[in-house]
Enzyme design. Structure first.
Site, PDB file in Angstrom:
ATOM      1  N   TYR A  67       0.838  -1.212   0.000  1.00 43.79           N
ATOM      2  CA  TYR A  67       0.000   0.000   0.000  1.00 43.79           C
ATOM      3  C   TYR A  67       0.865   1.251   0.000  1.00 43.79           C
ATOM      4  CZ  TYR A  67      -4.302  -2.576   0.072  1.00 43.79           C
ATOM      5  OH  TYR A  67      -5.342  -3.381  -0.322  1.00 43.79           O
ATOM      6  N   ARG A  70       1.805   1.817  -3.490  1.00 49.46           N
ATOM      7  CA  ARG A  70       0.686   2.400  -4.258  1.00 49.46           C
ATOM      8  C   ARG A  70       0.503   3.870  -3.903  1.00 49.46           C
ATOM      9  NH1 ARG A  70      -4.201  -1.760  -3.694  1.00 49.46           N
ATOM     10  NH2 ARG A  70      -5.280  -0.255  -5.032  1.00 49.46           N
ATOM     11  N   GLN A 101     -15.413   3.026  -6.706  1.00 53.53           N
ATOM     12  CA  GLN A 101     -14.733   1.831  -6.209  1.00 53.53           C
ATOM     13  C   GLN A 101     -13.262   2.156  -5.974  1.00 53.53           C
ATOM     14  OE1 GLN A 101     -16.243  -1.944  -8.487  1.00 53.53           O
ATOM     15  NE2 GLN A 101     -16.358  -0.197  -9.881  1.00 53.53           N
ATOM     16  N   ASN A 102     -12.854   3.327  -6.420  1.00 53.58           N
ATOM     17  CA  ASN A 102     -11.449   3.709  -6.333  1.00 53.58           C
ATOM     18  C   ASN A 102     -11.078   4.165  -4.928  1.00 53.58           C
ATOM     19  OD1 ASN A 102     -11.461   3.203  -9.049  1.00 53.58           O
ATOM     20  ND2 ASN A 102     -11.632   5.358  -9.648  1.00 53.58           N
ATOM     21  N   HIS A 119     -15.042   1.201  -1.543  1.00 52.14           N
ATOM     22  CA  HIS A 119     -13.988   0.258  -1.143  1.00 52.14           C
ATOM     23  C   HIS A 119     -12.963   0.895  -0.223  1.00 52.14           C
ATOM     24  CE1 HIS A 119     -14.988  -2.245  -4.970  1.00 52.14           C
ATOM     25  NE2 HIS A 119     -15.898  -2.370  -4.025  1.00 52.14           N
ATOM     26  N   GLY A 181     -15.540   3.398 -16.497  1.00 58.32           N
ATOM     27  CA  GLY A 181     -14.215   2.825 -16.240  1.00 58.32           C
ATOM     28  C   GLY A 181     -14.184   1.728 -15.205  1.00 58.32           C
ATOM     29  N   THR A 182     -15.180   0.828 -15.256  1.00 56.84           N
ATOM     30  CA  THR A 182     -15.116  -0.325 -14.351  1.00 56.84           C
ATOM     31  C   THR A 182     -15.358  -1.603 -15.135  1.00 56.84           C
ATOM     32  OG1 THR A 182     -16.000  -1.387 -12.357  1.00 56.84           O
ATOM     33  CG2 THR A 182     -17.553  -0.076 -13.660  1.00 56.84           C
ATOM     34  N   ASN A 207     -16.502   3.196 -21.406  1.00 59.42           N
ATOM     35  CA  ASN A 207     -15.397   2.273 -21.168  1.00 59.42           C
ATOM     36  C   ASN A 207     -14.653   2.107 -22.486  1.00 59.42           C
ATOM     37  OD1 ASN A 207     -13.790  -0.144 -20.511  1.00 59.42           O
ATOM     38  ND2 ASN A 207     -15.130  -0.300 -18.729  1.00 59.42           N
ATOM     39  N   ALA A 225     -12.357   7.721 -20.824  1.00 55.77           N
ATOM     40  CA  ALA A 225     -13.237   8.584 -20.023  1.00 55.77           C
ATOM     41  C   ALA A 225     -12.782  10.035 -20.091  1.00 55.77           C
ATOM     42  CB  ALA A 225     -13.224   8.092 -18.576  1.00 55.77           C
TER      43      ALA A 225
HETATM   44  C1  BV8 Z   1     -18.269  -8.788  -0.247  1.00 55.09           C
HETATM   45  C2  BV8 Z   1      -9.548  -3.239  -2.285  1.00 55.09           C
HETATM   46  C3  BV8 Z   1     -19.604  -9.995   1.276  1.00 55.09           C
HETATM   47  C4  BV8 Z   1      -8.808  -2.030  -2.094  1.00 55.09           C
HETATM   48  C5  BV8 Z   1     -11.067  -4.179  -3.838  1.00 55.09           C
HETATM   49  C6  BV8 Z   1     -17.925 -15.209  -6.869  1.00 55.09           C
HETATM   50  C7  BV8 Z   1     -18.806 -14.595  -7.736  1.00 55.09           C
HETATM   51  C8  BV8 Z   1     -19.247 -13.303  -7.514  1.00 55.09           C
HETATM   52  C9  BV8 Z   1     -18.801 -12.573  -6.403  1.00 55.09           C
HETATM   53  C10 BV8 Z   1     -17.908 -13.181  -5.545  1.00 55.09           C
HETATM   54  C11 BV8 Z   1     -17.466 -14.487  -5.777  1.00 55.09           C
HETATM   55  N1  BV8 Z   1     -16.603 -14.788  -4.780  1.00 55.09           N
HETATM   56  C12 BV8 Z   1     -16.494 -13.724  -3.939  1.00 55.09           C
HETATM   57  C13 BV8 Z   1     -17.291 -12.748  -4.390  1.00 55.09           C
HETATM   58  C14 BV8 Z   1     -17.483 -11.407  -3.780  1.00 55.09           C
HETATM   59  C15 BV8 Z   1     -16.284 -10.508  -4.121  1.00 55.09           C
HETATM   60  C16 BV8 Z   1     -16.192 -10.338  -5.618  1.00 55.09           C
HETATM   61  O1  BV8 Z   1     -16.955  -9.605  -6.223  1.00 55.09           O
HETATM   62  N2  BV8 Z   1     -15.221 -11.034  -6.233  1.00 55.09           N
HETATM   63  C17 BV8 Z   1     -15.119 -10.993  -7.685  1.00 55.09           C
HETATM   64  C18 BV8 Z   1     -13.715 -10.510  -8.090  1.00 55.09           C
HETATM   65  C19 BV8 Z   1     -15.407 -12.367  -8.228  1.00 55.09           C
HETATM   66  N3  BV8 Z   1     -16.564  -9.229  -3.508  1.00 55.09           N
HETATM   67  C20 BV8 Z   1     -16.171  -9.011  -2.243  1.00 55.09           C
HETATM   68  O2  BV8 Z   1     -15.510  -9.782  -1.591  1.00 55.09           O
HETATM   69  C21 BV8 Z   1     -16.658  -7.713  -1.626  1.00 55.09           C
HETATM   70  N4  BV8 Z   1     -17.210  -7.984  -0.354  1.00 55.09           N
HETATM   71  O3  BV8 Z   1     -18.864  -9.239  -1.184  1.00 55.09           O
HETATM   72  O4  BV8 Z   1     -18.569  -9.039   1.055  1.00 55.09           O
HETATM   73  C22 BV8 Z   1     -19.724 -10.153   2.728  1.00 55.09           C
HETATM   74  C23 BV8 Z   1     -20.923  -9.774   3.346  1.00 55.09           C
HETATM   75  C24 BV8 Z   1     -21.062  -9.980   4.696  1.00 55.09           C
HETATM   76  C25 BV8 Z   1     -20.001 -10.510   5.455  1.00 55.09           C
HETATM   77  C26 BV8 Z   1     -18.792 -10.846   4.834  1.00 55.09           C
HETATM   78  C27 BV8 Z   1     -18.641 -10.667   3.461  1.00 55.09           C
HETATM   79  C28 BV8 Z   1     -15.492  -6.753  -1.448  1.00 55.09           C
HETATM   80  C29 BV8 Z   1     -15.122  -6.173  -2.788  1.00 55.09           C
HETATM   81  C30 BV8 Z   1     -14.047  -5.102  -2.633  1.00 55.09           C
HETATM   82  C31 BV8 Z   1     -12.729  -5.717  -2.927  1.00 55.09           C
HETATM   83  N5  BV8 Z   1     -11.678  -4.704  -2.826  1.00 55.09           N
HETATM   84  N6  BV8 Z   1     -10.061  -3.372  -3.639  1.00 55.09           N
HETATM   85  C32 BV8 Z   1      -7.595  -2.085  -2.941  1.00 55.09           C
HETATM   86  O5  BV8 Z   1      -6.570  -2.667  -2.520  1.00 55.09           O
HETATM   87  O6  BV8 Z   1      -7.703  -1.497  -4.023  1.00 55.09           O
HETATM   88  S1  BV8 Z   1     -11.608  -4.543  -5.396  1.00 55.09           S
HETATM   89  C33 BV8 Z   1     -10.724  -3.740  -6.584  1.00 55.09           C
HETATM   90  O7  BV8 Z   1     -11.417  -4.007  -7.801  1.00 55.09           O
HETATM   91  C34 BV8 Z   1     -10.711  -2.226  -6.469  1.00 55.09           C
HETATM   92  O8  BV8 Z   1     -11.408  -1.711  -5.365  1.00 55.09           O
HETATM   93  C35 BV8 Z   1     -11.399  -1.795  -7.758  1.00 55.09           C
HETATM   94  O9  BV8 Z   1     -12.067  -0.629  -7.629  1.00 55.09           O
HETATM   95  C36 BV8 Z   1     -12.302  -2.936  -7.958  1.00 55.09           C
HETATM   96  C37 BV8 Z   1     -13.002  -3.061  -9.263  1.00 55.09           C
HETATM   97  O10 BV8 Z   1     -12.049  -2.972 -10.290  1.00 55.09           O
HETATM   98  P1  BV8 Z   1     -12.277  -1.817 -11.381  1.00 55.09           P
HETATM   99  O11 BV8 Z   1     -12.355  -0.513 -10.677  1.00 55.09           O
HETATM  100  O12 BV8 Z   1     -13.402  -2.177 -12.261  1.00 55.09           O
HETATM  101  O13 BV8 Z   1     -10.904  -1.847 -12.143  1.00 55.09           O
HETATM  102  P2  BV8 Z   1     -10.440  -2.888 -13.254  1.00 55.09           P
HETATM  103  O14 BV8 Z   1      -8.955  -2.725 -13.411  1.00 55.09           O
HETATM  104  O15 BV8 Z   1     -11.009  -4.232 -12.959  1.00 55.09           O
HETATM  105  O16 BV8 Z   1     -11.155  -2.373 -14.584  1.00 55.09           O
HETATM  106  C38 BV8 Z   1     -10.782  -1.124 -15.147  1.00 55.09           C
HETATM  107  C39 BV8 Z   1     -11.792  -0.856 -16.242  1.00 55.09           C
HETATM  108  O17 BV8 Z   1     -11.522   0.427 -16.797  1.00 55.09           O
HETATM  109  C40 BV8 Z   1     -11.728  -1.862 -17.383  1.00 55.09           C
HETATM  110  O18 BV8 Z   1     -13.042  -2.207 -17.768  1.00 55.09           O
HETATM  111  C41 BV8 Z   1     -11.039  -1.068 -18.523  1.00 55.09           C
HETATM  112  O19 BV8 Z   1     -11.544  -1.457 -19.786  1.00 55.09           O
HETATM  113  C42 BV8 Z   1     -11.489   0.333 -18.211  1.00 55.09           C
HETATM  114  N7  BV8 Z   1     -10.586   1.399 -18.648  1.00 55.09           N
HETATM  115  C43 BV8 Z   1      -9.225   1.386 -18.660  1.00 55.09           C
HETATM  116  N8  BV8 Z   1      -8.774   2.599 -19.071  1.00 55.09           N
HETATM  117  C44 BV8 Z   1      -9.872   3.379 -19.292  1.00 55.09           C
HETATM  118  C45 BV8 Z   1     -11.028   2.611 -19.030  1.00 55.09           C
HETATM  119  N9  BV8 Z   1     -12.273   3.107 -19.172  1.00 55.09           N
HETATM  120  C46 BV8 Z   1     -12.394   4.395 -19.566  1.00 55.09           C
HETATM  121  N10 BV8 Z   1     -11.335   5.194 -19.839  1.00 55.09           N
HETATM  122  C47 BV8 Z   1     -10.069   4.727 -19.715  1.00 55.09           C
HETATM  123  N11 BV8 Z   1      -9.030   5.522 -19.995  1.00 55.09           N
END
Ligand code: BV8
Length: 237
Positions: A67, A70, A101-102, A119, A181-182, A207, A225
């Site tokens: 961290y 970062r 989410q950022n 987050h 952007g997610t 996106n 974006a």
């Molecule tokens: C919870 C921490 C329940 C901080 C992050 C199976 C199936 C479904 C769900 C689950 C599963 N198993 C587990 C789960 C739940 C899990 C989950 O969703 N997992 C997924 C991955 C399968 N979620 C959780 O665990 C959440 N908690 O559900 O709790 C619970 C309830 C009660 C009691 C106990 C538990 C917690 C989720 C939070 C996780 N923490 N980060 C850190 O260190 O950063 S997640 C991490 O990913 C970041 O926070 C980030 O924000 C987040 C999402 O990513 P994105 O922001 O979308 O970024 P990414 O790189 O993926 O994508 C970028 C996008 O931008 C792309 O689409 C790209 O094309 C686009 N792009 C790029 N450049 C540009 C652009 N767009 C426009 N312009 C540009 N220039």
């Protein structure tokens, strides 16, 4: 799904209640690495190793090191035109909610006022015993002697329940819902656009590539974006 920016802009400007959901893509043009892209953070580091409670339990110094790295990368990043377009949109809207989410703090740095950090924040720490949060000043231990941890939500951890309730309430009430952007892979944030659509909002996605959310969007605007948001928000265009 339509791609007509002018029509999307007309509907956005007609909307009285606007909700925006942003992800790492909105900060990409500021130089902040995304998670899953080519130069994505998680290409280098596996999230299982670092961004979760077990990793912290096993090796808090290593997780803090990641961290701190970062923080170093992001400290030098400035908000880009996408962040600034959302500040302008908030200024001109009667009811505006920005859900991000950022954890980089760039929306606030740009001047956004009503920001919900779903987050958590890279710039805040939390006592693992007392739960109290504070600005992260590099301290590893709380005055009570317990470890401080990054005030972020790791996988498997619940989001703040008030924030989740507020987010879904805003999505249900919105007349326009922007998704910017997610990758739409992370729950529960990725449920918000479909809920907004189910409750009648016009959903506009920006996106560089389609995502699993695109099927719930009325408009998909393909591109950076930093280029598209200013065009969408501009009133005199
Ligand atoms: C919870 C921490 C329940 C901080 C992050 C199976 C199936 C479904 C769900 C689950 C599963 N198993 C587990 C789960 C739940 C899990 C989950 O969703 N997992 C997924 C991955 C399968 N979620 C959780 O665990 C959440 N908690 O559900 O709790 C619970 C309830 C009660 C009691 C106990 C538990 C917690 C989720 C939070 C996780 N923490 N980060 C850190 O260190 O950063 S997640 C991490 O990913 C970041 O926070 C980030 O924000 C987040 C999402 O990513 P994105 O922001 O979308 O970024 P990414 O790189 O993926 O994508 C970028 C996008 O931008 C792309 O689409 C790209 O094309 C686009 N792009 C790029 N450049 C540009 C652009 N767009 C426009 N312009 C540009 N220039």
């Amino acid at each position: 799904m339509r791609t007509d920016l002018a029509e999307a802009r007309r509907l956005l400007h007609r909307a009285r209640r606007i909700t925006v959901l942003t992800g790492a893509g909105v900060s990409a043009e500021s130089g902040v690495p995304t998670f899953r892209g080519e130069q994505g953070l998680w290409k280098t580091y596996r999230p299982e190793e670092l961004a979760n409670a077990d990793a912290f339990e096993a090796n808090p110094e290593l997780v803090w090191e990641w961290y701190r790295w970062r923080q170093g990368v992001i400290a030098g990043c400035e908000p880009n035109t996408a962040h600034r377009a959302l500040v302008e949109l908030e200024r001109c809207s009667s009811s505006f909610t920005l859900l991000t989410q950022n954890i980089d703090g760039l929306h606030q740095k740009a001047g956004s006022l009503n920001v919900e950090e779903l987050h958590g924040s890279l710039w805040r720490a939390r006592c693992t015993r007392e739960g109290k949060t504070r600005e992260d000043t590099g301290q590893l231990r709380c005055e009570c002697g317990a470890w401080l941890r990054p005030h972020v939500v790791w996988f498997g951890e619940p989001l703040d329940s008030m924030m989740v309730a507020l987010s879904f309430h805003a999505a249900k009430r919105s007349e326009a819902f922007l998704v910017v952007g997610t990758s739409g892979l992370v729950a529960p944030a990725n449920r918000l656009p479909r809920v907004a659509a189910d409750y009648g909002a016009t959903v506009i996605e920006i996106n560089t590539e389609p995502t699993p959310l695109s099927s719930a969007a009325d408009f998909f605007l393909a591109g950076p974006a930093g280029e598209l948001l200013p065009k969408l928000v501009a009133r005199d265009a």
